[in-house]
Design a protein around this motif. Sequence first.
Motif, short mmCIF file in Angstrom:
data_model
loop_
_atom_site.label_atom_id
_atom_site.label_comp_id
_atom_site.label_asym_id
_atom_site.label_seq_id
_atom_site.Cartn_x
_atom_site.Cartn_y
_atom_site.Cartn_z
N CYS A 1 58.85 86.03 -41.86
CA CYS A 1 58.65 85.26 -42.84
C CYS A 1 58.27 83.90 -42.91
CB CYS A 1 60.07 85.53 -43.56
SG CYS A 1 60.01 84.67 -45.54
N ALA A 2 58.85 83.11 -41.55
CA ALA A 2 58.59 81.75 -41.98
C ALA A 2 56.94 81.67 -41.53
CB ALA A 2 58.81 81.48 -40.03
N ALA A 3 56.66 82.47 -41.15
CA ALA A 3 54.39 82.48 -40.78
C ALA A 3 53.85 82.39 -42.32
CB ALA A 3 54.01 83.23 -40.64
N PHE A 4 55.14 83.54 -43.10
CA PHE A 4 54.40 83.34 -44.78
C PHE A 4 54.53 82.34 -45.62
CE2 PHE A 4 54.89 84.70 -49.05
CZ PHE A 4 54.45 85.09 -49.67
N CYS A 5 55.78 81.80 -44.97
CA CYS A 5 55.91 80.62 -46.20
C CYS A 5 54.91 79.74 -45.89
CB CYS A 5 57.26 80.25 -45.65
SG CYS A 5 58.45 81.55 -47.02
N SER A 6 54.95 79.08 -44.59
CA SER A 6 54.06 78.27 -43.85
C SER A 6 52.54 78.45 -44.47
CB SER A 6 54.02 78.66 -42.14
OG SER A 6 52.69 77.64 -41.37
N VAL A 7 51.89 79.70 -44.44
CA VAL A 7 50.47 79.86 -44.89
C VAL A 7 50.58 79.92 -46.92
CG1 VAL A 7 48.96 81.41 -45.21
CG2 VAL A 7 50.44 81.25 -43.47
N ALA A 8 51.54 80.07 -47.46
CA ALA A 8 51.43 80.18 -48.85
C ALA A 8 52.15 78.45 -49.16
CB ALA A 8 53.52 80.56 -49.15
N TYR B 1 49.18 82.13 -50.33
CA TYR B 1 48.52 82.84 -49.65
C TYR B 1 47.37 82.72 -49.63
CZ TYR B 1 49.71 85.75 -45.38
OH TYR B 1 49.24 85.68 -43.89
N ALA B 2 46.89 83.04 -50.16
CA ALA B 2 44.98 83.28 -49.86
C ALA B 2 43.81 82.35 -49.55
CB ALA B 2 43.93 84.07 -51.46
N THR B 3 44.84 81.38 -50.58
CA THR B 3 44.69 79.98 -50.37
C THR B 3 44.72 79.16 -48.94
OG1 THR B 3 44.45 79.34 -53.16
CG2 THR B 3 44.20 77.46 -50.90
N GLY B 4 45.71 79.47 -48.48
CA GLY B 4 46.15 79.01 -47.02
C GLY B 4 46.09 79.77 -45.95
#
Length: 182
Positions: A137-144, A89-92
């Motif tokens: 959750c979609a946003a979290f998954c997208s960033v990750a 997540y931090a990388t994305g």
Amino acid sequence: MEAHGGTTPGPAEAAEAAHAAAMLVVDAGRSADPQVGARLVGLVQEVGLDTLAELWSHRPARSLPGALWRLYLVREWVQRSPDSASREYATGMHVAPVEHVIAGVPDPPEPGEVREMIDGVLGGAFHRDLDVALDRCAAFCSVAATGRAADERSDVGSAAALATTADDLAACAVLWRAGQLV
């Protein structure tokens, strides 16, 4: 299975049971009792991931049982691998700043905070609006997924799978708002 004498129900009955169970979980979560919501967030610990997989994993991604399956699956990933989830997540998050804001993960994302966030998202699916939880959750998954794709240690296929999960959850949020997520 007990109603079928220990045999597996047919495809139509399995689909009907999956959808009925998903609606029951969402409806139960709207209880004013905070213990009900907490119990639903921890449903995997109570019934086991295999049980939920048997019930929901074969349903279409853009259906209510498919959406709940993905929410619980993401939660399990974060709970089991908070270090890699927060690292990816931090990388994305700098590549996907809009999604980072929607997900609501603190900056910098520490493993414990990522765990708390995903529990809050799942809890929000029951206490507030399911569509907001699906969007977060979609946003979290997208960033990750973005972070995973940039990580040399990760497999490109797993980043693509996580991005697909993000797309499916976002589509489910739109369907829920339109009253069409069944």
